[in-house]
Scaffold this motif. Sequence first.
Motif, PDB file in Angstrom:
ATOM      1  N   SER A   1      50.496  39.795  39.394  1.00 13.24           N
ATOM      2  CA  SER A   1      49.667  40.845  39.996  1.00 13.24           C
ATOM      3  C   SER A   1      50.525  42.022  40.443  1.00 13.24           C
TER       4      SER A   1
ATOM      5  N   TYR B   1      44.999  38.027  41.425  1.00 17.10           N
ATOM      6  CA  TYR B   1      45.207  37.966  39.979  1.00 17.10           C
ATOM      7  C   TYR B   1      43.922  38.272  39.234  1.00 17.10           C
ATOM      8  N   ILE B   2      42.817  37.695  39.690  1.00 11.26           N
ATOM      9  CA  ILE B   2      41.526  37.902  39.016  1.00 11.26           C
ATOM     10  C   ILE B   2      41.095  39.363  39.104  1.00 11.26           C
ATOM     11  N   CYS B   3      41.303  39.985  40.269  1.00 10.89           N
ATOM     12  CA  CYS B   3      40.825  41.354  40.486  1.00 10.89           C
ATOM     13  C   CYS B   3      41.763  42.418  39.926  1.00 10.89           C
TER      14      CYS B   3
ATOM     15  N   GLU C   1      40.468  43.566  32.801  1.00 14.03           N
ATOM     16  CA  GLU C   1      39.650  42.768  31.873  1.00 14.03           C
ATOM     17  C   GLU C   1      40.094  42.982  30.438  1.00 14.03           C
TER      18      GLU C   1
ATOM     19  N   GLU D   1      43.122  40.573  30.109  1.00 14.84           N
ATOM     20  CA  GLU D   1      42.698  39.171  30.204  1.00 14.84           C
ATOM     21  C   GLU D   1      41.245  39.130  30.669  1.00 14.84           C
TER      22      GLU D   1
ATOM     23  N   LEU E   1      37.540  37.780  31.918  1.00 17.67           N
ATOM     24  CA  LEU E   1      37.228  36.820  32.972  1.00 17.67           C
ATOM     25  C   LEU E   1      37.084  35.404  32.425  1.00 17.67           C
TER      26      LEU E   1
ATOM     27  N   LYS F   1      42.427  33.364  33.550  1.00 13.88           N
ATOM     28  CA  LYS F   1      41.499  33.705  34.632  1.00 13.88           C
ATOM     29  C   LYS F   1      40.716  32.469  35.089  1.00 13.88           C
TER      30      LYS F   1
ATOM     31  N   ALA G   1      42.936  30.522  37.291  1.00 13.67           N
ATOM     32  CA  ALA G   1      43.035  31.164  38.607  1.00 13.67           C
ATOM     33  C   ALA G   1      41.804  30.866  39.454  1.00 13.67           C
TER      34      ALA G   1
END
Length: 490
Positions: A125, A439-441, A445, A448, A450, A455, A458
């Motif tokens: 991140s 990491y997700i936010c 996209e 990677e 969702l 993801k 995570a």
Amino acid sequence: MELQKTSNGHHDLSPDRIPENGYVSRFNINTRGTISEKKVTALKVQKFYMTSYLLICNLFCLKQSFFVGKTSFGMSIFNLSNAILGSGILGLAYAMANTGIILFVLLLTSMAILSAYSIHLLLKSAGVVGIRAYEQLGNRAFGRPGKILAASIITLNNIGGKIKYIINFISYSQRQKDMTTDKANYWFVDGRYLIIIISVLVILPLALMKRLGYLGYTSGFSLSCMVFFLISVIYKKFVTECPEEHSYNKTVPTESIYNSTDGMCEAKLITINPQTAFTIPIIAFAFVCHPEVLPIYTELKNPSKKRMQKVANISILTMFVMYLVTAIFGYLTFYGNVKSELLEMYSKKDTLMLCVRLAVLIAVTLTVPVVLFPIRRAVLQLLFPDKPFHWVRHISIAVCLLFLVNLLVIFVPNIRDIFGFIGATSAPSLIFILPGIFYICIVPEEQEPLKSRPKIQAIAFVTLGFIFMIMSITFIIIEWVTGKKTSGGH
């Protein structure tokens, strides 16, 4: 290249008028003979001043780079290992007694791998957005509320850690006093006065260091103290009999993890009892070091994600070995009789273990300045986000933090329980929840999606963090309701 102009304003492109790198070449001076001695002298003076200017600039840049990104690989490992290592190492033998050797090894291995993966998410991140501050990652993910949340969690978790270390210092020093002076009541061996003296003479000067990298030497010494503790535990295994027959302790501890004394001196490979669930959060939070990762990354020499991940992996592996060896030999010394704090099991008249307790005191003391750096950084990010470094702010925050922590420890008797509850929420947030959510936010996209495998992993990681948080809070509430201390903390 600077070109000289003729009287009509055009550039003179004749070879003898074009200096090389801003200077007249030696060939032009020696062979052409078209430049007067006065001009040659002027050009030589110009060359001297230019060279001096460049040298001064290089020296200035070298001075600046000495403070930023100059912490060696080894010193970074020392600092991160010291951040991981806590007094919770003393409770791991008790955890093994409640899980069995095989289950403990599986849990400890899993948590070490998950902690390394968590740092991977954090570094990934940070690499995407070019930010090396936990609070700024929160700002990037959720705006100012995310920044405030991350800074608050780091502050509460690390202040709680400092309080635990200082309380442990007081308790250990009090035991040292009880062991050496049965009736003496000197003020300078009182734990409360002693921690004030240590805070002023040891912790504060170390906390005033400008960079975390400078603490690599004290972190290395702290780790050497814990290595001495580890060697002593191994040695004691071969010279200490099972407590059922050992002379210094005629009675078995009243709070046994078994319903009977059968098999109290027999090693269990797998053990399931009511205490087993309570020990899982202890193992889960044994590798908490995430607030220190990005500050250490910032000061790392030749920084890169791969290099910092290597620092984290070596630190985690080192602590994994220390944890595992301490737990195994501590457990195989006292088996089912082992208490939640291993040092309590040894004779109070044992000179070696007196030295070990002193070494643990030193290690705990030298860990506090490392823990303080992320707190100060979080405070600066919240209150002075755009301000350059200033010694007055740097010193003032350190003094205020130490004063506040000592005040809480001395005058609030139940402060450990309060921050134990806070730690039950902040530790899983720092290890599992926030790195996964960042990491997700933050990772786009397009790079990677969702539904991609990283993801999804995570998301599962974040879910695991919430499970640990619920478990920890539940167990703490049970402890408060029943009034029983079930296990030692990290």
